[in-house]
Design an enzyme around this catalytic site. Sequence first.
Site, PDB file in Angstrom:
ATOM      1  N   ASP A 120       0.856  -1.180   0.000  1.00 49.08           N
ATOM      2  CA  ASP A 120       0.000   0.000   0.000  1.00 49.08           C
ATOM      3  C   ASP A 120       0.899   1.239   0.000  1.00 49.08           C
ATOM      4  O   ASP A 120       1.892   1.300   0.738  1.00 49.08           O
ATOM      5  CB  ASP A 120      -0.878   0.041   1.251  1.00 49.08           C
ATOM      6  CG  ASP A 120      -1.965  -1.028   1.259  1.00 49.08           C
ATOM      7  OD1 ASP A 120      -1.974  -1.885   0.357  1.00 49.08           O
ATOM      8  OD2 ASP A 120      -2.815  -0.981   2.172  1.00 49.08           O
ATOM      9  N   HIS A 176       5.396  -6.927  -0.031  1.00 47.36           N
ATOM     10  CA  HIS A 176       5.213  -8.261  -0.595  1.00 47.36           C
ATOM     11  C   HIS A 176       5.935  -8.399  -1.935  1.00 47.36           C
ATOM     12  O   HIS A 176       6.383  -7.413  -2.527  1.00 47.36           O
ATOM     13  CB  HIS A 176       3.715  -8.540  -0.761  1.00 47.36           C
ATOM     14  CG  HIS A 176       2.945  -8.452   0.527  1.00 47.36           C
ATOM     15  ND1 HIS A 176       2.452  -9.561   1.181  1.00 47.36           N
ATOM     16  CD2 HIS A 176       2.593  -7.383   1.307  1.00 47.36           C
ATOM     17  CE1 HIS A 176       1.831  -9.182   2.291  1.00 47.36           C
ATOM     18  NE2 HIS A 176       1.909  -7.865   2.389  1.00 47.36           N
ATOM     19  N   SER A 263       8.245   5.168   4.933  1.00 40.72           N
ATOM     20  CA  SER A 263       9.416   4.800   4.156  1.00 40.72           C
ATOM     21  C   SER A 263       9.033   4.522   2.711  1.00 40.72           C
ATOM     22  O   SER A 263       7.914   4.809   2.295  1.00 40.72           O
ATOM     23  CB  SER A 263      10.120   3.599   4.777  1.00 40.72           C
ATOM     24  OG  SER A 263      11.464   3.587   4.334  1.00 40.72           O
TER      25      SER A 263
END
Length: 303
Positions: A120, A176, A263
């Site tokens: 996301d 991921h 980040s």
Amino acid sequence: MKPIIYIDRITKKKCQESVYGAEFLRFLYGDTLASNILGAPLAHLLARIPLFSSFYGWRQNRKCSAKKIAPFIKNFDVDTTEFAKDPSLFVSFNDFFTRHLKPGTRPIDPNPTTAIIPADGRYLFYQNIKDVDGFVVKGKKFNLTELLKNEKLAKEYADGSMAIARLCPTDYHRYHFPCDCIPSQTHFINGWLYSVNPIAIKNNIDIFIENKRTLCILDSTHFDKVIYMEIGATCVGAIHETYTPEILTPKGAEKGFFSFGASSLILLFKKNTIRFDQDLLTHSTEHTEIKCLMGQSMGQSFY
């Protein structure tokens, strides 16, 4: 300072970002007299003292930090229906920050020749790195060799494609794999911990090549070898790798997570290995970030 505007990929609407710690960021990285005299030196000092971010991260792991969770959820309108457990069960703010989501909350695009959004975040996509005029900030151009600290790799990916993801404190902070692959060991490149918020990047594009970061190579069937990088930032307690190297790993599997803080991720593809989805390229050409969710389509393989 100008508000941070992005496009929500699902609604296709322009949104204004609510920035956690906005006033402090503007003080550190803004263009006011106070920022230039006091903020900028302080920003350099905080970025170059890892103990500051480590201490801040330690505080977010303490039980007393859990009292910040409910106000944070309310102030930033975080969707708690996605959480794998009830918000009252988080034992610290960092426990909430590194939360898992319910199974199925982020559907994975099933097409084997589709690469997916790995986390996301707010993204920019560049089909050809060499054509990126938006990477020139205050006369400085983004330097691939310095980013990778490897001249040979930089030459291999010089004509390739790039995706940059910026994760905000409000986001799900686990990242991921974008495709089926055999991931290498992760190599750490030491550096500083400047903020990666646009308020900071606007003043110094070199933040990406100065910050602490990682480098992992994903060996895939449909996308050749993909470079996967995690970029540290101010107040990020740590970058945690949770995957097992050197084994076949399905796309969508967790690679790792960031402790408290915002980040970034950077993905690099070789020339003619991926064709980014058109809506992603359109907004990036306009220098507007697009908010994407993990599991959505990112692009198609040329193979």
